[in-house]
Motif scaffolding. Structure first.
Motif, PDB file in Angstrom:
ATOM      1  N   LEU A   1     -21.343  23.179  26.465  1.00 21.84           N
ATOM      2  CA  LEU A   1     -22.430  23.416  27.411  1.00 21.84           C
ATOM      3  C   LEU A   1     -23.001  24.821  27.284  1.00 21.84           C
ATOM      4  O   LEU A   1     -24.104  25.079  27.766  1.00 21.84           O
ATOM      5  N   GLY A   2     -22.248  25.736  26.662  1.00 21.47           N
ATOM      6  CA  GLY A   2     -22.744  27.098  26.465  1.00 21.47           C
ATOM      7  C   GLY A   2     -22.002  28.152  27.248  1.00 21.47           C
ATOM      8  O   GLY A   2     -22.592  29.191  27.607  1.00 21.47           O
ATOM      9  N   TYR A   3     -20.689  27.941  27.445  1.00 25.61           N
ATOM     10  CA  TYR A   3     -19.875  28.884  28.218  1.00 25.61           C
ATOM     11  C   TYR A   3     -18.529  29.124  27.551  1.00 25.61           C
ATOM     12  O   TYR A   3     -17.991  28.239  26.880  1.00 25.61           O
ATOM     13  N   LYS A   4     -17.989  30.306  27.770  1.00 29.62           N
ATOM     14  CA  LYS A   4     -16.598  30.589  27.482  1.00 29.62           C
ATOM     15  C   LYS A   4     -15.790  30.301  28.749  1.00 29.62           C
ATOM     16  O   LYS A   4     -16.357  30.182  29.835  1.00 29.62           O
ATOM     17  N   THR A   5     -14.467  30.205  28.604  1.00 26.53           N
ATOM     18  CA  THR A   5     -13.620  29.996  29.775  1.00 26.53           C
ATOM     19  C   THR A   5     -12.482  31.014  29.796  1.00 26.53           C
ATOM     20  O   THR A   5     -12.162  31.637  28.775  1.00 26.53           O
ATOM     21  N   TYR A   6     -11.884  31.139  30.971  1.00 26.13           N
ATOM     22  CA  TYR A   6     -10.701  31.986  31.146  1.00 26.13           C
ATOM     23  C   TYR A   6      -9.697  31.189  31.955  1.00 26.13           C
ATOM     24  O   TYR A   6     -10.002  30.736  33.062  1.00 26.13           O
ATOM     25  N   ASP A   7      -8.503  31.005  31.409  1.00 19.04           N
ATOM     26  CA  ASP A   7      -7.461  30.224  32.079  1.00 19.04           C
ATOM     27  C   ASP A   7      -6.756  31.091  33.118  1.00 19.04           C
ATOM     28  O   ASP A   7      -5.988  31.993  32.779  1.00 19.04           O
ATOM     29  N   VAL A   8      -7.031  30.797  34.374  1.00 24.36           N
ATOM     30  CA  VAL A   8      -6.451  31.574  35.476  1.00 24.36           C
ATOM     31  C   VAL A   8      -4.996  31.195  35.716  1.00 24.36           C
ATOM     32  O   VAL A   8      -4.209  32.002  36.212  1.00 24.36           O
ATOM     33  N   GLY A   9      -4.630  29.954  35.357  1.00 32.60           N
ATOM     34  CA  GLY A   9      -3.260  29.518  35.559  1.00 32.60           C
ATOM     35  C   GLY A   9      -3.196  28.162  36.240  1.00 32.60           C
ATOM     36  O   GLY A   9      -4.125  27.352  36.137  1.00 32.60           O
ATOM     37  N   PRO A  10      -2.124  27.876  36.967  1.00 33.40           N
ATOM     38  CA  PRO A  10      -1.951  26.576  37.622  1.00 33.40           C
ATOM     39  C   PRO A  10      -2.867  26.411  38.831  1.00 33.40           C
ATOM     40  O   PRO A  10      -3.541  27.356  39.264  1.00 33.40           O
ATOM     41  N   SER A  11      -2.865  25.207  39.379  1.00 33.52           N
ATOM     42  CA  SER A  11      -3.699  24.911  40.545  1.00 33.52           C
ATOM     43  C   SER A  11      -3.436  25.859  41.709  1.00 33.52           C
ATOM     44  O   SER A  11      -4.344  26.191  42.474  1.00 33.52           O
ATOM     45  N   SER A  12      -2.206  26.306  41.830  1.00 36.16           N
ATOM     46  CA  SER A  12      -1.842  27.184  42.941  1.00 36.16           C
ATOM     47  C   SER A  12      -2.521  28.538  42.882  1.00 36.16           C
ATOM     48  O   SER A  12      -2.568  29.267  43.885  1.00 36.16           O
ATOM     49  N   LEU A  13      -3.077  28.900  41.711  1.00 35.97           N
ATOM     50  CA  LEU A  13      -3.774  30.186  41.574  1.00 35.97           C
ATOM     51  C   LEU A  13      -5.290  30.043  41.592  1.00 35.97           C
ATOM     52  O   LEU A  13      -6.007  31.024  41.408  1.00 35.97           O
ATOM     53  N   SER A  14      -5.784  28.838  41.824  1.00 33.02           N
ATOM     54  CA  SER A  14      -7.240  28.640  41.811  1.00 33.02           C
ATOM     55  C   SER A  14      -7.935  29.354  42.965  1.00 33.02           C
ATOM     56  O   SER A  14      -9.159  29.509  42.948  1.00 33.02           O
ATOM     57  N   TRP A  15      -7.168  29.815  43.959  1.00 34.98           N
ATOM     58  CA  TRP A  15      -7.772  30.592  45.045  1.00 34.98           C
ATOM     59  C   TRP A  15      -8.429  31.869  44.517  1.00 34.98           C
ATOM     60  O   TRP A  15      -9.306  32.442  45.183  1.00 34.98           O
ATOM     61  N   LYS A  16      -8.029  32.300  43.320  1.00 29.33           N
ATOM     62  CA  LYS A  16      -8.567  33.545  42.779  1.00 29.33           C
ATOM     63  C   LYS A  16     -10.060  33.470  42.484  1.00 29.33           C
ATOM     64  O   LYS A  16     -10.695  34.506  42.274  1.00 29.33           O
ATOM     65  N   PHE A  17     -10.637  32.261  42.460  1.00 22.54           N
ATOM     66  CA  PHE A  17     -12.093  32.176  42.276  1.00 22.54           C
ATOM     67  C   PHE A  17     -12.729  31.220  43.285  1.00 22.54           C
ATOM     68  O   PHE A  17     -13.756  30.615  43.023  1.00 22.54           O
ATOM     69  N   GLU A  18     -12.108  31.119  44.455  1.00 16.42           N
ATOM     70  CA  GLU A  18     -12.709  30.346  45.533  1.00 16.42           C
ATOM     71  C   GLU A  18     -13.626  31.258  46.369  1.00 16.42           C
ATOM     72  O   GLU A  18     -13.638  32.481  46.199  1.00 16.42           O
ATOM     73  N   PRO A  19     -14.421  30.667  47.266  1.00 13.36           N
ATOM     74  CA  PRO A  19     -15.327  31.475  48.093  1.00 13.36           C
ATOM     75  C   PRO A  19     -14.616  32.629  48.775  1.00 13.36           C
ATOM     76  O   PRO A  19     -13.451  32.522  49.150  1.00 13.36           O
TER      77      PRO A  19
END
Length: 279
Positions: free
Chosen positions: A174-192
Motif C-alpha cells: 500500500l506504500g508504508y513501512k511498519t514497526y513491530d511494537v510487540g504483542p497485543s498487550s503493548l498496542s496501547w502505545k499507539f492508541e488515542p
C-alpha cells in the motif's frame, strides 16, 4: 489471480484502506451493517475491483484469508460472535471513543487494550494484528507512496508472528513501512491520547496559516516520513495513559473539525440510504 481482501466496516477508514488496496492490485469485498445495496455508490467509485457483500458471507468465504476490521467498537460484542469467524488473519483498525462507544470499564481501567477486548469475541483460530488504527483516514490516503524515502511508518501489534508478517507485506504494497511494537498487550502505545496517535504524522504547516488554511493543508499534505529510530524513541518514551480513549477535547480544533466534516458527509449519505467515501 489477485488476492481478495474482505472488509467488515466500510466507513472512512475501511473505505480508504480499500482504495489503497485496489491501487496496489488487490480485489476487495466490502460490507457494512446496512446491506450491500447501501454500498452501491462506494463500489461504483472504487471500480471493477470492488464488490459489496455482507459480513456473514465474507466471514465464511474460503477464498478470503485476510479481513480488515473497521467497526465502531460498540458493534463488536453483538456482531463478531454471530459471524463464526475462523482461521482468518484480521487487521484491526478500530479505536475506543467513549463518546461513541460508551464507557467500557475494561478499557478505562487499562485491564485490556482495544485489540484484547476484540479478541474476547473471536474464536481462538483467528489471528489479529493492530494496524491502520493510529492514522486518520485523510492522512492515510495522502501519505501512501512507493518512494521509500518519503514513506512513513505504521505501527503494528499482535501475538502471531506470521500474521504480523502478512500485515507488514500488505502495508508495504500500500506504500508504508511498519514497526513491530510487540504483542497485543503493548498496542496501547499507539492508541488515542498517545504521541503515536495521529499527531506524530502532522507535517509542519506554512507560517501564518489561518484556521481554514490549516484544514486545507492537513487534508491534502502527506504525513511526516518517519524513521524507525524516531519511532523507537517515541514508543520508548510513551507512558500508558490514565485517561483512556479518544476524546475530542484532546485534539486541535482544526483536526476535530476536519474529522467531523468527513463524518457529516457520511451521515448525509447514510440518511439517504447510501454510503459515501470522502477522499
Amino acid at each position: 489471480m489477485s488476492e481478495t481482501i474482505g472488509f467488515i466496516g466500510a466507513g472512512q477508514t475501511g473505505g480508504t484502506i480499500a482504495r489503497l488496496a485496489i491501487d496496489a492490485g488487490y480485489k476487495v469485498i466490502l460490507s457494512n451493517s446496512r446491506g450491500p445495496e447501501s454500498l452501491a455508490d462506494i463500489i461504483s467509485f472504487l471500480g471493477e475491483s470492488a464488490e459489496a457483500s455482507t459480513p456473514d458471507k465474507i466471514s465464511k468465504a474460503e477464498n478470503i484469508k485476510i479481513i480488515v476490521l473497521a467497526l465502531p467498537l460498540n458493534a463488536v460484542p453483538t456482531l463478531l460472535p454471530s459471524l463464526g469467524l475462523k482461521n482468518k488473519v484480521i487487521f484491526d483498525a478500530s479505536n475506543y471513543y467513549p463518546y461513541r462507544d460508551g464507557e467500557l470499564e475494561e478499557l478505562n481501567s487499562n485491564k485490556l487494550t482495544t485489540i484484547e477486548y476484540i479478541l474476547k469475541y473471536l474464536e481462538s483460530s483467528n489471528k489479529l494484528v493492530k494496524i491502520f488504527s493510529n492514522i486518520i483516514s485523510f492522512q492515510l490516503r495522502a501519505s501512501a507512496t512507493q518512494d521509500e524515502s518519503k514513506q512513513t511508518i505504521l505501527p503494528i501489534a499482535g501475538d502471531d508472528t506470521n500474521a504480523k508478517q502478512l500485515a507488514n507485506e500488505f502495508a508495504q504494497k500500500l506504500g508504508y513501512k511498519t514497526y513491530d511494537v510487540g504483542p497485543s498487550s503493548l498496542s496501547w502505545k499507539f492508541e488515542p491520547t498517545t504521541p503515536f496517535y495521529g499527531g506524530i504524522y502532522l507535517p509542519k504547516a506554512p507560517e501564518n496559516s489561518d484556521h481554514e488554511a490549516l484544514k486545507r493543508f492537513y487534508k491534502k499534505t502527506p504525513a511526516n516520513p518517519l524513521t524507525h529510530e524516531k519511532v523507537k524513541q517515541v514508543l520508548d518514551d510513551t507512558e500508558r495513559p490514565t485517561v483512556v480513549g479518544g476524546r475530542p477535547e484532546n485534539y486541535p480544533n482544526f483536526l476535530t473539525e476536519i474529522i467531523y466534516e468527513l463524518y457529516a458527509e457520511q451521515a448525509k449519505a447514510k440518511a439517504s440510504g447510501s454510503s459515501k467515501l470522502v477522499l
